[in-house]
Design an enzyme around this catalytic site. Structure first.
Site, PDB file in Angstrom:
ATOM      1  N   LYS A 236       0.954  -1.518   0.340  1.00  0.00           N
ATOM      2  CA  LYS A 236      -0.124   0.120  -0.009  1.00  0.00           C
ATOM      3  C   LYS A 236       0.539   1.280  -0.195  1.00  0.00           C
ATOM      4  O   LYS A 236       0.703   2.314  -0.871  1.00  0.00           O
ATOM      5  CB  LYS A 236      -1.194  -0.635   1.299  1.00  0.00           C
ATOM      6  CG  LYS A 236      -1.841  -0.791   1.237  1.00  0.00           C
ATOM      7  CD  LYS A 236      -3.059  -1.194   2.628  1.00  0.00           C
ATOM      8  CE  LYS A 236      -3.725  -2.186   2.290  1.00  0.00           C
ATOM      9  NZ  LYS A 236      -4.036  -2.793   3.812  1.00  0.00           N
TER      10      LYS A 236
ATOM     11  N   GLN B 108      -5.217  -1.116   9.640  1.00  0.00           N
ATOM     12  CA  GLN B 108      -5.027  -2.903   9.080  1.00  0.00           C
ATOM     13  C   GLN B 108      -5.486  -3.895   9.664  1.00  0.00           C
ATOM     14  O   GLN B 108      -5.137  -4.147  11.382  1.00  0.00           O
ATOM     15  CB  GLN B 108      -3.479  -3.025   8.863  1.00  0.00           C
ATOM     16  CG  GLN B 108      -3.555  -4.732   7.999  1.00  0.00           C
ATOM     17  CD  GLN B 108      -3.806  -4.576   6.831  1.00  0.00           C
ATOM     18  OE1 GLN B 108      -3.486  -3.494   6.032  1.00  0.00           O
ATOM     19  NE2 GLN B 108      -4.220  -5.851   6.385  1.00  0.00           N
TER      20      GLN B 108
ATOM     21  N   ASP C 157     -11.475   3.029   4.295  1.00  0.00           N
ATOM     22  CA  ASP C 157     -11.485   1.062   4.485  1.00  0.00           C
ATOM     23  C   ASP C 157     -13.113   1.104   4.073  1.00  0.00           C
ATOM     24  O   ASP C 157     -14.190  -0.111   4.294  1.00  0.00           O
ATOM     25  CB  ASP C 157     -11.565   0.966   5.327  1.00  0.00           C
ATOM     26  CG  ASP C 157     -10.429  -0.446   4.786  1.00  0.00           C
ATOM     27  OD1 ASP C 157     -10.347  -0.996   4.119  1.00  0.00           O
ATOM     28  OD2 ASP C 157      -9.952  -0.741   5.793  1.00  0.00           O
TER      29      ASP C 157
END
Length: 298
Positions: free
Chosen positions: A55, A99, A122
């Site tokens: 990422k 994460q 997200d």
């Protein structure tokens, strides 16, 4: 016997990254605005470390400001929430991604809820989930967004198509069902406890498999010519006894790919399909968030 057309995640992801890079350059040139992404990793899970590094590399490659926060596995909840709040207030950061999964002892729901919804790239904050359900402007989870891009590229207008989503997770199943509804599909959410699941799947013009069971969707579950989107990422032993004895594994999807390819009209491979789209759509979400926060979203 015909062979399904492969929906290539690599090619589509490369196109999205190229488009994002062009738009990032334009934002910098016209408004002096550099989209910023912050990724937070708690613990030292090897798979998560690889994913987080990817990422960071991809966000820098498209010209974004990228920051990665690596925290110890024993980080306290209060300290993690304090970092999130610092990122919420940072004007250089437009996207925040923590994460998952988090180490035991940390409350994932509390951490997700603490993220500013405008920076929730997200798409898991309750506000974004609610806005999506209402058909309003929201930041959408990356994997479902990638699935919709692939479907639109392959099929064009989705209006009137019958879609079946196998899986009801907050991360994939429920949001992609909302996106398919917004695209004027008729949508059924099915799952492992659905009665006669195979018959339900055979009704689908679009079949999305996101149930987390390797090879669960067989060829005779698929309507001839249907578009099959395989979201599953399952690590299983090799059938080769020598490789299996050595502990070697491979990645497979929720669809029995080889046999399904002889029935479906379109299909995503695993690996090489949906998984490659997730990071590309994370970059797209970060760009979207930056534009909205700056009041530039038309």
């Amino acid at each position: 016997m015909s062979q399904a057309q492969i929906i290539d995640g690599k090619t589509t992801a490369e196109r999205i990254r190229a488009e994002v890079a062009v738009e990032v350059a334009a934002l910098k040139a016209e408004y002096g605005l550099t989209p910023g992404l912050a990724v937070v990793l708690v613990g030292a899970d090897p798979a998560s470390q690889v994913y987080v590094r990817s990422k960071g590399e991809h966000s820098k490659a498209v010209g974004m400001h990228s920051v990665t926060h690596l925290l110890a596995a024993d980080t306290r909840q209060d300290d993690l929430l304090a970092l999130v709040e610092t990122l919420n207030r940072d004007p250089a950061i437009h996207g925040i991604l923590v994460q998952l999964p988090l180490p035991k002892g940390l409350d994932e729901k509390a951490v997700i809820t603490a993220i500013d919804p405008a920076k929730d790239v997200d798409g898991l904050h309750p506000m974004n989930i609610g806005l999506l359900a209402q058909g309003q402007k929201a930041l959408v989870p990356c994997t479902p967004l990638g699935c919709m891009i692939m479907l639109s590229d392959a099929l064009g207008d989705l209006t009137g198509k019958r879609a079946v989503v196998v899986g009801r997770s907050v991360l994939v199943g429920k949001p992609i069902a909302q996106l398919l509804l917004a695209a004027d599909c008729t949508v059924t959410i099915a799952h492992s406890r659905t009665r006669d699941l195979a018959a339900v799947c055979r009704e689908a013009d679009i079949l999305v498999a996101a149930v987390g069971r390797p090879g669960m969707i067989k060829a005779d579950w698929i309507k001839p010519g249907a578009a099959v989107i395989d979201v599953g990422i399952n690590r299983v032993p090799f059938r080769d006894p020598v490789k299996a004895a050595a502990g070697k594994t491979k990645i497979v999807g929720d669809v029995a790919y080889k046999e399904a390819s002889t029935v479906a009209g379109y299909i995503t491979p695993v690996p090489g399909g949906v998984g490659l789209m997730t990071v590309a759509c994370l970059l797209r979400n970060t760009l979207t968030a930056a534009r909205r926060i700056a009041g530039l979203d038309a």
